[in-house]
Write an enzyme that holds these catalytic residues in place. Sequence first.
Site, short mmCIF file in Angstrom:
data_model
loop_
_atom_site.label_atom_id
_atom_site.label_comp_id
_atom_site.label_asym_id
_atom_site.label_seq_id
_atom_site.Cartn_x
_atom_site.Cartn_y
_atom_site.Cartn_z
N LYS A 8 -0.75 -10.58 9.25
CA LYS A 8 0.36 -9.62 9.09
C LYS A 8 1.67 -10.37 9.34
CE LYS A 8 1.36 -9.39 13.74
NZ LYS A 8 2.58 -10.00 14.31
N ASP A 134 -2.25 -5.57 19.22
CA ASP A 134 -2.11 -5.73 17.77
C ASP A 134 -3.39 -5.41 17.00
OD1 ASP A 134 0.51 -6.44 17.56
OD2 ASP A 134 0.16 -8.56 17.10
O1 C5P Z 1 -2.11 -7.17 23.91
P1 C5P Z 1 -2.01 -8.64 23.69
O2 C5P Z 1 -3.01 -9.41 24.51
O3 C5P Z 1 -2.03 -9.03 22.26
O4 C5P Z 1 -0.56 -9.08 24.22
C1 C5P Z 1 -0.29 -10.37 24.64
C2 C5P Z 1 0.89 -10.35 25.62
O5 C5P Z 1 2.08 -9.96 24.92
C3 C5P Z 1 0.76 -9.34 26.73
O6 C5P Z 1 0.09 -9.88 27.83
C4 C5P Z 1 2.20 -9.01 27.05
O7 C5P Z 1 2.73 -10.03 27.88
C5 C5P Z 1 2.90 -9.14 25.72
N1 C5P Z 1 3.12 -7.85 25.03
C6 C5P Z 1 4.07 -6.96 25.53
N2 C5P Z 1 4.30 -5.77 24.88
C7 C5P Z 1 3.62 -5.45 23.75
C8 C5P Z 1 2.65 -6.33 23.22
C9 C5P Z 1 2.42 -7.53 23.89
O8 C5P Z 1 4.70 -7.24 26.54
N3 C5P Z 1 3.88 -4.28 23.16
#
Ligand code: C5P
Length: 292
Positions: A8, A134
């Site tokens: 994406k 995501d």
């Molecule tokens: O959820 P995911 O593991 O993909 O996110 C990775 C990191 O990105 C999270 O640990 C967080 O620090 C940050 N993040 C965030 N807000 C979001 C998505 C991701 O702070 N909406």
Amino acid sequence: MRVRAFAKINLSLRVLGVRPDGYHELRTIFQSIALHDTLVFRRTTGPFRLECDDPACPSNERNLVWRAAERLWKASGRKGPPRNVAVSIRKRIPVAGGLGGGSSDAAAAIRALGTLWHVPLGRQRTIAWALGADIPYFFEGGTALGLGRGDLLFPLHDHPARAVLLVLPRFGVSTADAFGWWDAGHGSSTPRRRVTTPSAEAVGPEQFRNDLEPPVAARHPEIGRIVRRLRRSGAVHAAMSGSGSTVFGLFSTRPAAERAAADVEGRGRRVVLTRTLSRTAYARLAATEPIG
Ligand code: C5P
């Protein structure tokens, strides 16, 4: 079983504030592109195995595909660690590129292993939610608005078809770092800004922006140089995708994107020419396929 896991880009990414759980409240427009990894799932005997042709992609429990397998195995009522399946990933989406490669692979694995191990779709979606912000988007594809952590999804009319030029700098950016750099510039008590609801068709490209781009470009000036170069080369829209490091340019025609590729290539940058995918194309192309 074979599954394509598409990348994406974020046509727009607004950071509205920090949530009590430390995540960031987002208003983002996701867009599927044709660049994809391919995952092959084979029945074997013995412990679960994962292999990947890109050394930057982990082949153990650090890989979201591995963690997805553990959760689906449990959800299917089985005991102990997952068994009897080998997964191989042909990696084409750059790692730490802001293109959702790890999340898309995880979504593909949830769908494929969910079918293999008879885990209902509702349960698959819950696992996707719990595993990463995501991942739920990759159950939808096409052009979609993401609210909350980016995981509350609303389909939008397909963005007009465009040629997409991806420019990959030599370095990657970790998502947690990018949000941390945004925090450093805002303080955690930032009041939520009011942002009008975007619709990919109604909102002009000039209103598309990525709030993570300024803090990331401040640490990596190469990002800003690539964005400016793509604009000068005729991109309808150019921006960093997600938390970077990939920069994309949208072009009305493929030849225009090819000319821009020649302009921007070099200095250790890699370019990939691809295109946007509509929701129906995504649904067709990302479906699991039986093999052999
Ligand atoms: O959820 P995911 O593991 O993909 O996110 C990775 C990191 O990105 C999270 O640990 C967080 O620090 C940050 N993040 C965030 N807000 C979001 C998505 C991701 O702070 N909406």
